[in-house]
Write an enzyme that holds these catalytic residues in place. Structure first.
Site, PDB file in Angstrom:
ATOM      1  N   LYS A   1      -5.091  -6.632  30.740  1.00 38.20           N
ATOM      2  CA  LYS A   1      -5.449  -7.883  30.064  1.00 38.20           C
ATOM      3  C   LYS A   1      -5.113  -7.769  28.568  1.00 38.20           C
ATOM      4  O   LYS A   1      -4.877  -6.661  28.064  1.00 38.20           O
ATOM      5  CB  LYS A   1      -6.933  -8.184  30.266  1.00 38.20           C
ATOM      6  CG  LYS A   1      -7.882  -7.110  29.759  1.00 38.20           C
ATOM      7  CD  LYS A   1      -9.320  -7.388  30.194  1.00 38.20           C
ATOM      8  CE  LYS A   1     -10.253  -6.262  29.813  1.00 38.20           C
ATOM      9  NZ  LYS A   1     -11.594  -6.431  30.396  1.00 38.20           N
TER      10      LYS A   1
ATOM     11  N   TYR B   1      -9.113  -6.950  -4.532  1.00 38.85           N
ATOM     12  CA  TYR B   1      -9.919  -8.170  -4.609  1.00 38.85           C
ATOM     13  C   TYR B   1     -11.400  -7.823  -4.718  1.00 38.85           C
ATOM     14  O   TYR B   1     -11.898  -6.933  -4.037  1.00 38.85           O
ATOM     15  CB  TYR B   1      -9.740  -8.999  -3.339  1.00 38.85           C
ATOM     16  CG  TYR B   1      -8.411  -9.711  -3.265  1.00 38.85           C
ATOM     17  CD1 TYR B   1      -8.024 -10.621  -4.229  1.00 38.85           C
ATOM     18  CD2 TYR B   1      -7.565  -9.481  -2.181  1.00 38.85           C
ATOM     19  CE1 TYR B   1      -6.811 -11.277  -4.145  1.00 38.85           C
ATOM     20  CE2 TYR B   1      -6.349 -10.140  -2.080  1.00 38.85           C
ATOM     21  CZ  TYR B   1      -5.978 -11.043  -3.065  1.00 38.85           C
ATOM     22  OH  TYR B   1      -4.790 -11.682  -2.969  1.00 38.85           O
TER      23      TYR B   1
HETATM   24  C1  LIG Z   1     -11.827  -5.179  31.002  1.00 43.41           C
HETATM   25  C2  LIG Z   1     -12.435  -4.883  32.320  1.00 43.41           C
HETATM   26  C3  LIG Z   1     -12.346  -3.589  32.859  1.00 43.41           C
HETATM   27  C4  LIG Z   1     -11.771  -2.426  32.089  1.00 43.41           C
HETATM   28  O1  LIG Z   1     -12.724  -1.991  31.160  1.00 43.41           O
HETATM   29  P1  LIG Z   1     -12.479  -0.694  30.255  1.00 43.41           P
HETATM   30  O2  LIG Z   1     -13.757  -0.473  29.564  1.00 43.41           O
HETATM   31  O3  LIG Z   1     -11.378  -1.053  29.310  1.00 43.41           O
HETATM   32  O4  LIG Z   1     -12.091   0.387  31.178  1.00 43.41           O
HETATM   33  C5  LIG Z   1     -12.836  -3.391  34.135  1.00 43.41           C
HETATM   34  N1  LIG Z   1     -13.409  -4.409  34.834  1.00 43.41           N
HETATM   35  C6  LIG Z   1     -13.523  -5.654  34.338  1.00 43.41           C
HETATM   36  C7  LIG Z   1     -14.182  -6.699  35.144  1.00 43.41           C
HETATM   37  C8  LIG Z   1     -13.055  -5.925  33.071  1.00 43.41           C
HETATM   38  O5  LIG Z   1     -13.166  -7.161  32.583  1.00 43.41           O
END
Ligand SMILES: *Cc1c(COP(=O)(O)O)cnc(C)c1O
Length: 359
Positions: free
Chosen positions: A35, A255
């Site tokens: 993702k 800044y």
């Molecule tokens: C993002 C996600 C994962 C992976 O999580 P990590 O902590 O990056 O390993 C697994 N399951 C679901 C449902 C997620 O949304």
């Protein structure tokens, strides 16, 4: 010459980290989680590096379809499910699996007229209190799906809140596992529970499918450091010194003049700022590497630049290499100094940053 800020993606590290997940959960199939543009590493790059994964999981429908266009023939899973009935025909046609976490989604599935069957992941809320059916409502949802001819398979799924924290007394992993088992015992279907933190810290809950994300990119989900887990950084964000200032005691930097020199200092200006994804809230003292030497940022991070202390890096000059995070400086250390997590930093790398890939 283009601006010297470059994110280098180490594809051998992506492959190595997938093998670490495989070794940790040797009997489970693996959803490589890609993702958010493979956590900032590039969807296509992730897809190629995770060729040995059993499936790819993500959130974005357009990216799921893109995986099919790119030739990914193994399973694809939408972790958040679909959002509208109009999404369904294409998902079914492309054989994209999806989570089901509301009755509304089941209603939509019931109304849709689809040309091919679907495999769904029925999600239980076992204590995260984000997505999923409450344990008491889970079996009814399961029965509804089971009687739909269009549903050819149901995976039973949940997600942990604290797999990285064995001290968490509020919602321990064991309690979530217990709630899940109590309801799912005897139901047909594969089980999918573990994120990276569970794969690494609780491999005994791996079940049929695991869903590692962050570990594949070489950062830690918590528990131990990435290096202690045997993970390799998959991204190095590097730039150069583009200017140098010599300042005297009392001289402010940047800044808001929030940092004021207490002694004579040499300060380098680095081509990297918050518009590149570097966290603006990183305080003075956040680690950075210049010419192979560890030093610190000073002053406020600005949009396109940040300042580093070169007082103890005497060889540094315009053009010196600066590593913001990566092979020599764990992203988790930078994140920790900036009050965030490696996940956020890697996902935030901006489109204007050049990306190159190397073994
Ligand atoms: C993002 C996600 C994962 C992976 O999580 P990590 O902590 O990056 O390993 C697994 N399951 C679901 C449902 C997620 O949304």
């Amino acid at each position: 010459m283009p601006r010297p800020l470059v994110a280098t993606i180490h594809s051998s590290a992506l492959r190595h980290n997938l093998r670490v997940a495989r070794q940790s959960a040797p009997h489970a199939k693996i959803w490589g989680i890609v993702k958010a543009n493979a956590y900032g590493h590039g969807l296509e790059r992730g897809m190629r590096a995770f060729a040995e994964a059993d499936g790819l999981g993500l959130i974005e429908i357009d990216a799921a379809l893109r995986l099919r266009e790119l030739g990914w023939n193994k399973p694809v899973l939408l972790l958040e499910g679909f959002f509208d009935e109009s999404d369904l025909p294409e998902l079914a046609a492309r054989d994209i699996q999806f989570a089901i976490h509301t009755d509304e989604q089941i209603d939509m599935l019931g109304h849709a007229s689809l040309s091919s069957s679907v495999h769904v992941h029925l999600k239980m809320n076992t204590g995260m209190n984000r997505l999923g059916f409450a344990p008491h409502a889970f079996r009814a949802a399961y029965e509804r799906l089971r009687t739909m001819p269009i549903v050819r398979g149901i995976t039973l799924m949940t997600h942990f809140a604290n797999a990285d924290d064995s001290q968490n007394a509020c919602m321990p992993l064991a309690e979530q596992v217990k709630r899940f088992k109590n309801v799912t015992d005897g139901l047909d279907g594969e089980r999918s529970l573990a994120n990276s933190a569970a794969v690494l810290n609780h491999p005994e809950v791996a079940a049929d499918w695991v869903r590692p994300g962050i570990m594949l990119y070489g950062a830690t989900p918590g528990g131990q450091s990435a290096a202690e887990f045997g993970l390799q950084p998959a991204m190095t964000l590097a730039s150069q010194i583009i200017g140098i200032q010599r300042i005297e005691p009392g001289d402010p930097i940047g800044y808001g003049s929030r940092f004021v020199a207490e002694k004579t200092m040499t300060v380098g200006v680095v081509a990297c700022g918050y518009a590149d994804g570097y966290p603006r809230h990183a305080p003075a003292g956040t680690p950075v590497i210049v010419d192979g030497k560890r030093t610190r940022i000073v002053g406020r991070v600005s949009m396109d630049m940040l300042n580093v202390d070169l007082t103890d890096v005497p060889g540094a000059r315009v053009g010196s290499k600066v590593e913001l995070w990566g092979r020599n400086l764990p992203i988790d250390e930078v994140a920790n100094a900036a009050g965030t997590i490696g996940y956020e930093l890697m996902c935030a790398v901006a489109p204007r940053v050049a990306v190159i890939e190397e073994e």
